[in-house]
Design an enzyme around this catalytic site. Structure first.
Site, PDB file in Angstrom:
ATOM      1  N   ASP A 167       0.820  -1.213   0.000  1.00 49.11           N
ATOM      2  CA  ASP A 167       0.000   0.000   0.000  1.00 49.11           C
ATOM      3  C   ASP A 167       0.859   1.271   0.000  1.00 49.11           C
ATOM      4  O   ASP A 167       0.734   2.106   0.872  1.00 49.11           O
ATOM      5  CB  ASP A 167      -0.906  -0.062   1.246  1.00 49.11           C
ATOM      6  CG  ASP A 167      -1.841   1.127   1.343  1.00 49.11           C
ATOM      7  OD1 ASP A 167      -2.327   1.583   0.297  1.00 49.11           O
ATOM      8  OD2 ASP A 167      -2.082   1.598   2.466  1.00 49.11           O
ATOM      9  N   ASN A 404       6.707  -7.445   6.830  1.00 52.33           N
ATOM     10  CA  ASN A 404       5.450  -6.792   7.199  1.00 52.33           C
ATOM     11  C   ASN A 404       4.290  -7.549   6.578  1.00 52.33           C
ATOM     12  O   ASN A 404       4.249  -7.754   5.358  1.00 52.33           O
ATOM     13  CB  ASN A 404       5.412  -5.348   6.717  1.00 52.33           C
ATOM     14  CG  ASN A 404       4.096  -4.663   7.089  1.00 52.33           C
ATOM     15  OD1 ASN A 404       3.863  -4.391   8.258  1.00 52.33           O
ATOM     16  ND2 ASN A 404       3.242  -4.420   6.109  1.00 52.33           N
ATOM     17  N   GLU A 405       3.377  -7.975   7.435  1.00 51.78           N
ATOM     18  CA  GLU A 405       2.115  -8.577   7.016  1.00 51.78           C
ATOM     19  C   GLU A 405       2.228  -9.695   5.994  1.00 51.78           C
ATOM     20  O   GLU A 405       1.562  -9.661   4.936  1.00 51.78           O
ATOM     21  CB  GLU A 405       1.157  -7.497   6.517  1.00 51.78           C
ATOM     22  CG  GLU A 405       0.773  -6.532   7.610  1.00 51.78           C
ATOM     23  CD  GLU A 405      -0.475  -5.714   7.301  1.00 51.78           C
ATOM     24  OE1 GLU A 405      -0.844  -5.598   6.123  1.00 51.78           O
ATOM     25  OE2 GLU A 405      -1.091  -5.221   8.250  1.00 51.78           O
ATOM     26  N   ASN A 467      -0.348  -5.513  13.524  1.00 53.34           N
ATOM     27  CA  ASN A 467      -1.018  -4.408  12.832  1.00 53.34           C
ATOM     28  C   ASN A 467      -2.515  -4.667  12.969  1.00 53.34           C
ATOM     29  O   ASN A 467      -3.007  -5.697  12.503  1.00 53.34           O
ATOM     30  CB  ASN A 467      -0.634  -4.392  11.353  1.00 53.34           C
ATOM     31  CG  ASN A 467       0.856  -4.162  11.138  1.00 53.34           C
ATOM     32  OD1 ASN A 467       1.590  -3.822  12.079  1.00 53.34           O
ATOM     33  ND2 ASN A 467       1.313  -4.325   9.912  1.00 53.34           N
ATOM     34  N   TYR A 469      -6.568  -3.130  12.749  1.00 55.27           N
ATOM     35  CA  TYR A 469      -7.434  -2.058  12.247  1.00 55.27           C
ATOM     36  C   TYR A 469      -8.858  -2.182  12.768  1.00 55.27           C
ATOM     37  O   TYR A 469      -9.817  -2.084  12.012  1.00 55.27           O
ATOM     38  CB  TYR A 469      -7.347  -1.998  10.719  1.00 55.27           C
ATOM     39  CG  TYR A 469      -6.022  -1.357  10.324  1.00 55.27           C
ATOM     40  CD1 TYR A 469      -5.876   0.022  10.360  1.00 55.27           C
ATOM     41  CD2 TYR A 469      -4.912  -2.139  10.012  1.00 55.27           C
ATOM     42  CE1 TYR A 469      -4.664   0.620  10.061  1.00 55.27           C
ATOM     43  CE2 TYR A 469      -3.692  -1.543   9.712  1.00 55.27           C
ATOM     44  CZ  TYR A 469      -3.584  -0.161   9.737  1.00 55.27           C
ATOM     45  OH  TYR A 469      -2.380   0.436   9.460  1.00 55.27           O
ATOM     46  N   TYR A 473     -10.796  -1.185   9.066  1.00 54.52           N
ATOM     47  CA  TYR A 473     -11.167  -2.282   8.158  1.00 54.52           C
ATOM     48  C   TYR A 473     -12.072  -3.286   8.860  1.00 54.52           C
ATOM     49  O   TYR A 473     -12.814  -4.010   8.219  1.00 54.52           O
ATOM     50  CB  TYR A 473      -9.921  -3.004   7.633  1.00 54.52           C
ATOM     51  CG  TYR A 473      -8.997  -2.102   6.842  1.00 54.52           C
ATOM     52  CD1 TYR A 473      -9.429  -1.495   5.669  1.00 54.52           C
ATOM     53  CD2 TYR A 473      -7.701  -1.855   7.278  1.00 54.52           C
ATOM     54  CE1 TYR A 473      -8.591  -0.662   4.946  1.00 54.52           C
ATOM     55  CE2 TYR A 473      -6.853  -1.030   6.560  1.00 54.52           C
ATOM     56  CZ  TYR A 473      -7.301  -0.434   5.403  1.00 54.52           C
ATOM     57  OH  TYR A 473      -6.477   0.389   4.692  1.00 54.52           O
ATOM     58  N   GLU A 505       0.752  -1.164  14.093  1.00 54.56           N
ATOM     59  CA  GLU A 505      -0.064  -0.286  13.245  1.00 54.56           C
ATOM     60  C   GLU A 505      -1.467  -0.262  13.814  1.00 54.56           C
ATOM     61  O   GLU A 505      -2.006  -1.304  14.189  1.00 54.56           O
ATOM     62  CB  GLU A 505      -0.163  -0.816  11.792  1.00 54.56           C
ATOM     63  CG  GLU A 505       1.085  -0.674  10.969  1.00 54.56           C
ATOM     64  CD  GLU A 505       0.884  -1.081   9.506  1.00 54.56           C
ATOM     65  OE1 GLU A 505      -0.259  -1.030   8.999  1.00 54.56           O
ATOM     66  OE2 GLU A 505       1.886  -1.458   8.870  1.00 54.56           O
ATOM     67  N   TRP A 550      -0.317   4.165  12.783  1.00 55.97           N
ATOM     68  CA  TRP A 550      -0.217   4.218  11.324  1.00 55.97           C
ATOM     69  C   TRP A 550      -1.010   5.399  10.849  1.00 55.97           C
ATOM     70  O   TRP A 550      -2.207   5.402  10.981  1.00 55.97           O
ATOM     71  CB  TRP A 550      -0.748   2.918  10.695  1.00 55.97           C
ATOM     72  CG  TRP A 550      -0.376   2.824   9.258  1.00 55.97           C
ATOM     73  CD1 TRP A 550      -1.191   3.022   8.180  1.00 55.97           C
ATOM     74  CD2 TRP A 550       0.926   2.511   8.733  1.00 55.97           C
ATOM     75  NE1 TRP A 550      -0.479   2.875   7.018  1.00 55.97           N
ATOM     76  CE2 TRP A 550       0.821   2.561   7.331  1.00 55.97           C
ATOM     77  CE3 TRP A 550       2.166   2.219   9.313  1.00 55.97           C
ATOM     78  CZ2 TRP A 550       1.904   2.322   6.484  1.00 55.97           C
ATOM     79  CZ3 TRP A 550       3.238   1.981   8.483  1.00 55.97           C
ATOM     80  CH2 TRP A 550       3.107   2.029   7.084  1.00 55.97           C
ATOM     81  N   LYS A 570      -4.000   8.076   6.591  1.00 53.71           N
ATOM     82  CA  LYS A 570      -3.975   7.716   8.016  1.00 53.71           C
ATOM     83  C   LYS A 570      -2.946   8.530   8.811  1.00 53.71           C
ATOM     84  O   LYS A 570      -2.733   8.291   9.990  1.00 53.71           O
ATOM     85  CB  LYS A 570      -3.723   6.221   8.180  1.00 53.71           C
ATOM     86  CG  LYS A 570      -4.886   5.376   7.646  1.00 53.71           C
ATOM     87  CD  LYS A 570      -4.820   3.926   8.085  1.00 53.71           C
ATOM     88  CE  LYS A 570      -5.928   3.126   7.423  1.00 53.71           C
ATOM     89  NZ  LYS A 570      -5.725   2.914   5.976  1.00 53.71           N
TER      90      LYS A 570
HETATM   91  C1  BDP Z   1      -1.438  -2.333   6.624  1.00 51.20           C
HETATM   92  C2  BDP Z   1      -0.108  -2.195   5.904  1.00 51.20           C
HETATM   93  C3  BDP Z   1       0.228  -0.763   5.553  1.00 51.20           C
HETATM   94  C4  BDP Z   1      -0.991  -0.073   4.991  1.00 51.20           C
HETATM   95  C5  BDP Z   1      -2.083  -0.074   6.035  1.00 51.20           C
HETATM   96  C6  BDP Z   1      -3.363   0.610   5.545  1.00 51.20           C
HETATM   97  O1  BDP Z   1       0.937  -2.767   6.650  1.00 51.20           O
HETATM   98  O2  BDP Z   1       1.297  -0.738   4.650  1.00 51.20           O
HETATM   99  O3  BDP Z   1      -0.724   1.213   4.527  1.00 51.20           O
HETATM  100  O4  BDP Z   1      -2.410  -1.387   6.339  1.00 51.20           O
HETATM  101  O5  BDP Z   1      -4.165  -0.054   4.920  1.00 51.20           O
HETATM  102  O6  BDP Z   1      -2.074  -3.465   6.219  1.00 51.20           O
HETATM  103  O7  BDP Z   1      -3.509   1.798   5.761  1.00 51.20           O
END
Ligand code: BDP
Length: 592
Positions: A167, A404-405, A467, A469, A473, A505, A550, A570
């Protein structure tokens, strides 16, 4: 032997010329450059700034990521004669092929890390030397990070353009400096410093272990010195080890970033000075210890990203970012999702900022073709080796993040950890973590785990980075439910592993200037509420040892339906570094 990983330095034995400036440039749209002899002269060049990403500099190249050529002429003074002449490239995305005076010199794969070549045999003295670099940033699945595939290894309506598995925008070009260096024929090739300390009564004795490697099988004497403390180096077959003991030492850490100048002499032929911070790092139970005391990280995931310079080294913006980190009360950040500039690490040393140092291993998906996964593993090892070689002496770096992820299946459906991809992922990460620990046992090793990836993979990590959300999300718009789900998951993770947890994140896209009461997604109030419930939970759960929001600032992505105006919003600062409400909220919390 590849060239020394040490940062270029001018002194009485060494020469450096920074070739930053305007270079000649030509995109190779039809991939004809090499057969048509562009290595000797570009037929129709335009100007370009080095360092910088080409996508931001020329209108017709914004989305162009394939091959392009750079050329410049570098004058080499006869005063450097007798030295080894090295060409050092700070970062080239992604493949580089190099010619000097028409002669092929070498190739390199992988962005964000320095590499170089000994060009002594092809240079001309007191004359311009024609340096040509062909860059190829074609987005391909078997590169690191993978391109030409969307997130999770596939492509769907949520994938953007250009098509990449991550991303952020796939910026291309010579994104850091290119240097010409003159080093003595017999020179200091590498220095490795590890530090410890002893407490005696009220004072501290710093213990600095130094290993010096010469470029060749040197047998002779040298010297290592910090202030009054000095010790003789006895080289056997090119290597020497010694320990310096510093009385009344000042330890390095946030709020007291004390640095010592370590001076190394190799016989009477070479000299190098390194900034050294005395500190220890350890993981004990569910805590992180810096100098034996528990620390909590407060900060961000960042990006190297700015209008105009793209991913190119932008020193004024970098300096400003450190100022804003201090202003907001942060003590740490993760170099998401690739190694940052060497200057950024020097600044972190000088400002006492703790770094989780990440490789470019973003967008790994273990359900991809097995040969591709195997290639990714080789590239991950090379990137980890290169990163450690470059950054191992920085006191700011407390841990390596090796990915990462990484995922093993579709994005929003948690995969079965016992599936083939689930097992492959477990092996891949455990092996890579093991490899990293073999190279460096003085720091933590971890990776940032995605919300829908198997938690079993964390078994091999020293501490857990997640990470998450919740409120974006997952359970977007439902703050109370999101908060409860987040709390449940953290308690379960802590119970399962008993390791320290960093929320590496979390956050919410926020359009600066958009307001809503009650808070609504995309508004500044909503971003504050999302950050707040994470901070509140961490404040009462000491096993949460770090919060990295993040993101530090809004940053460029490709175009797509989940990225308005090709941006990820973000940031708690805008892309031009203006604070959103969230920045003021954090400042109030973190400055306490
Ligand atoms: C995470 C990723 C990051 C993205 C973020 C997002 O590690 O790189 O920018 O989500 O969606 O999954 O903002």
């Amino acid at each position: 032997m590849s060239i020394s990983p040490l940062y270029p330095q001018q002194n009485q034995y060494r020469n450096v010329t920074d070739l930053s400036g305007l270079w000649q440039f030509q995109p190779d749209f039809h991939n004809i450059g090499e057969t048509q002899g562009w290595q000797t002269a570009l037929p129709n060049p335009r100007s370009i700034a080095v360092p910088g990403s080409w996508n931001e500099q020329h209108e017709d190249l914004r989305d162009y990521t394939d091959a392009a050529w750079y050329a410049t002429d570098a004058w080499l003074s006869v005063g450097w004669r007798g030295q080894r002449i090295l060409l050092r490239i700070g970062s080239a995305n992604y493949m580089a092929k190099v010619w000097v005076n028409g002669q092929a010199i070498g190739e390199h794969e992988g962005g964000h890390l320095p590499f170089g070549f000994d060009i002594t045999d092809v240079v001309t003295w007191d004359a311009p030397n024609h340096i040509v670099i062909r860059i190829d940033n074609t987005l391909k699945p078997d590169r690191l990070p993978p391109g030409g595939v969307g997130m999770g290894g596939g492509a769907g309506p949520l994938s953007g353009f250009p098509l990449v598995s991550y991303d952020f925008f796939p910026y291309a070009g010579l994104q850091r400096q290119v240097w010409l260096m003159g080093v003595p024929t017999q020179h200091i090739y590498d220095v490795t410093v590890t530090t410890d300390f002893e407490k005696s009564n009220d004072s501290i004795v710093g213990v600095v272990a130094v290993e010096v490697q010469a470029n060749a099988a040197f047998n002779g004497k040298g010297l290592a010195q910090i202030g009054d403390a000095q010790v003789m180096l006895h080289f056997a077959n090119g290597t020497a080890q010694a320990t310096l003991r510093i009385a009344n030492a000042k330890l390095w850490g946030p709020g007291h970033p004390h640095l010592y100048a370590l001076q190394i002499a190799l016989g009477d032929s070479d000299f190098y000075t390194l900034e050294v911070g005395i500190r220890t790092f350890a993981v004990r139970g569910d805590q992180l210890l810096l100098n034996g005391e528990a620390i909590t990280l407060q900060g961000f995931g960042k990006h190297e990203d700015f209008a105009g310079s793209g991913r190119g080294l932008n020193l004024p913006v970098m300096v400003k970012d450190y100022d804003l980190l201090r202003w907001v009360g942060a003590n740490s950040y993760r170099t998401a999702h690739y190694p940052y500039s060497e200057e950024a690490m020097q600044m972190a040393d000088r400002h006492g900022v703790l770094i989780i140092d990440e490789t470019p291993a973003v967008g790994l998906a273990f359900q991809m073709d097995e040969a591709v996964v195997k290639r990714h593993y080789e590239l991950c090892v090379a990137a980890t080796d290169g990163l450690i070689a470059r950054d191992k002496n920085h006191p700011c770096v407390i841990a390596w993040s090796i990915a990462n992820e990484p995922v093993a299946g579709s994005f929003f459906a948690p995969p079965d950890p016992n599936s083939k991809a689930g097992q492959l992922g477990q092996q891949f990460l455990a092996n890579l973590i093991g490899h990293t620990k073999e190279l460096d046992s003085t720091r933590g090793v971890t990776y940032a785990g995605m919300q829908s990836a198997p938690s079993a993979w964390f078994a091999a990590a020293d501490f857990i980075c997640v990470n998450r959300y919740y409120g974006w999300y997952f359970l977007g718009g439902q703050l109370a439910t999101a908060q409860a789900a987040f709390a449940n998951e953290m308690e379960a993770l802590h119970k399962q592993f008993g390791k320290p947890i960093i929320i590496s994140e979390f956050g919410a896209d926020t359009l600066a200037g958009t307001h809503a009461q009650p808070p609504e997604m995309w508004s500044e109030e909503y971003q504050v509420e999302v950050l707040k419930f994470h901070l509140d939970f961490a404040a009462s759960h000491p096993y949460i040892v770090g919060l990295h929001i993040w993101n530090f600032a809004d940053f460029k992505t490709g175009q797509g339906i989940i990225r308005m105006a090709g941006m990820n919003f973000k940031g708690v600062f805008t892309r031009d570094r203006r604070p959103k409400m969230a920045a003021h909220f954090l400042r109030e919390r973190w400055k306490k």
